[in-house]
Design a protein around this motif. Structure first.
Motif, short mmCIF file in Angstrom:
data_model
loop_
_atom_site.label_atom_id
_atom_site.label_comp_id
_atom_site.label_asym_id
_atom_site.label_seq_id
_atom_site.Cartn_x
_atom_site.Cartn_y
_atom_site.Cartn_z
N TRP A 1 28.22 38.15 44.24
CA TRP A 1 28.09 37.86 45.62
C TRP A 1 28.97 36.55 45.27
N ALA A 2 30.17 36.14 44.30
CA ALA A 2 29.70 34.73 43.69
C ALA A 2 31.30 34.90 43.63
N ARG A 3 31.53 34.63 45.20
CA ARG A 3 33.47 34.79 46.01
C ARG A 3 33.93 33.37 45.09
N ALA A 4 33.30 32.59 44.58
CA ALA A 4 33.83 30.98 44.60
C ALA A 4 34.37 30.98 42.87
N CYS A 5 33.90 31.99 41.99
CA CYS A 5 34.14 32.53 40.95
C CYS A 5 34.86 32.05 40.44
N THR A 6 35.84 31.83 39.48
CA THR A 6 37.46 31.56 39.41
C THR A 6 37.38 33.42 38.77
N ILE A 7 38.81 34.02 38.76
CA ILE A 7 38.85 34.91 37.80
C ILE A 7 39.62 34.53 36.39
N VAL A 8 38.55 34.29 35.40
CA VAL A 8 39.04 34.56 33.52
C VAL A 8 39.57 35.41 33.29
N PRO A 9 40.46 35.11 31.91
CA PRO A 9 41.84 36.03 31.37
C PRO A 9 40.54 37.36 31.01
N GLU A 10 39.16 36.83 31.20
CA GLU A 10 38.02 37.76 30.20
C GLU A 10 37.13 38.92 31.24
N PHE A 11 38.21 38.13 33.02
CA PHE A 11 37.56 39.56 33.70
C PHE A 11 39.10 40.58 34.65
N VAL A 12 40.06 40.18 33.23
CA VAL A 12 41.05 41.44 33.31
C VAL A 12 40.60 42.66 33.23
N GLY A 13 41.68 43.62 34.09
CA GLY A 13 40.75 44.94 33.09
C GLY A 13 39.41 45.15 33.64
N LYS A 14 39.22 44.79 34.53
CA LYS A 14 37.61 44.81 35.10
C LYS A 14 37.10 44.97 36.16
N ASN A 15 36.32 46.33 36.48
CA ASN A 15 36.03 46.45 37.57
C ASN A 15 34.69 45.82 38.73
N PHE A 16 35.08 44.51 39.62
CA PHE A 16 34.59 44.09 40.30
C PHE A 16 34.19 45.02 41.89
N ALA A 17 33.10 44.52 42.35
CA ALA A 17 32.55 45.36 43.83
C ALA A 17 32.30 43.63 45.11
N ILE A 18 33.56 43.27 44.73
CA ILE A 18 33.26 41.57 45.76
C ILE A 18 32.65 41.67 47.34
N ASN B 1 30.30 44.05 52.74
CA ASN B 1 30.31 45.10 52.71
C ASN B 1 30.97 44.46 50.93
N PHE B 2 31.13 45.81 50.04
CA PHE B 2 31.38 45.40 48.43
C PHE B 2 32.73 45.69 48.72
N ILE B 3 33.87 45.04 48.36
CA ILE B 3 35.11 45.30 48.36
C ILE B 3 35.20 45.45 46.71
N LYS B 4 35.97 46.59 46.26
CA LYS B 4 36.46 46.94 44.65
C LYS B 4 37.15 46.66 44.64
N LEU B 5 37.51 45.75 43.51
CA LEU B 5 38.79 45.25 42.81
C LEU B 5 38.91 45.21 41.73
N TYR B 6 39.87 46.02 41.16
CA TYR B 6 40.33 45.78 39.49
C TYR B 6 41.28 44.36 39.20
N VAL B 7 40.98 43.77 38.53
CA VAL B 7 41.70 42.90 38.08
C VAL B 7 42.81 42.77 37.24
N THR B 8 43.75 41.76 37.63
CA THR B 8 45.42 42.46 36.65
C THR B 8 44.92 40.87 36.15
N GLU B 9 46.31 40.63 35.06
CA GLU B 9 46.77 39.16 34.63
C GLU B 9 46.82 38.36 35.80
N ASP B 10 47.99 38.91 36.66
CA ASP B 10 48.57 37.87 37.97
C ASP B 10 47.33 37.54 38.78
#
Lengths: 94, 127
Positions: free
Chosen positions: A34-51, A56-65
């Motif tokens: 539920w942490a929509r305000a959380c900044t995406i940091v490099p550690e998140f790259v390549g992980k799947n999230f459901a925001i 609903n939960f929106i699926k997101l695959y985090v890329t470097e961009d």
């Protein structure tokens, strides 16, 4: 105005823990959050999230961009179904 | 009129002002350029010597992103926003304002000319 760089990016600690754990177990499961305000940091790259977007939960695959953006930017909270059209005209007026 | 970087022909205003006719040079960078080349910002652009022009051109060429290159950079940044599917990217795709402005009224710059919807009745008729 931007955030003071003294503080560093806003990252939800618990989410970072979860990412670490997923990294260690090699789990590909989307991380529900539920942490929509959380900044995406490099550690998140390549992980799947459901925001969460409020419904609903929106699926997101985090890329470097995406590093530096917030998670919430990728889970729109509004649905726009468009104006006008025949159905809307018949039901809306009279 | 003096020419810098081939195409740009700033007119006979003060140097700090005329430098801003170059795409990608605003108030801040114009001041900085004058500072770094040692040209008085109050000197008229037409009074610039060949030497000073060469200095400016060299500096702009090597250390600043201007004109076509700058335009491309801006487009790339927008393209990135579009590609990653973030909120700002969606707004760019739809041609709506990006910075959270209202769209109930105004926002005509982004939305273009008004598209009037036919058959929308006035308040009086609806009663």
């Amino acid at each position: 105005m931007g955030r003071s760089s003294k503080k560093g990016p806003y990252v939800v600690e618990r989410l970072l823990d979860k990412v670490d754990r997923a990294e260690q177990t090699g789990s590909r499961e989307p991380i529900k959050t539920w942490a929509r305000a959380c900044t995406i940091v490099p550690e998140f790259v390549g992980k799947n999230f459901a925001i969460h977007n409020g419904r609903n939960f929106i699926k997101l695959y985090v890329t470097e961009d995406m590093v530096g953006h917030k998670l919430g930017e990728f889970a729109p909270t509004r649905t726009f179904r468009g104006h006008g059209g025949k159905a809307a005209k018949g039901a809306g007026r009279k | 009129m003096p020419r810098i970087l081939g195409i740009d022909i700033p007119n006979d205003k003060r140097t700090v002002i005329s430098l801003r006719y170059i795409y990608g040079i605003g108030p801040f960078l114009a001041e900085q350029l004058c500072d770094r080349t040692g040209i008085s910002p109050d000197k008229r652009a037409r009074d610039l010597t060949e030497d000073e022009l060469a200095k400016l051109a060299a500096l702009l060429d090597n250390e600043y992103v201007v004109e076509g290159q700058r335009r491309r950079q801006v487009q790339q940044n927008i393209g990135r926003l579009r590609d990653i599917g973030c909120y700002r990217g969606l707004r760019h795709r739809k041609g709506l304002p990006v910075h959270g402005q209202r769209t109930r009224t105004n926002a005509r710059t982004r939305k273009g000319p008004r598209k009037t919807v036919a058959g929308k009745k006035g308040v009086k008729e609806m009663r």
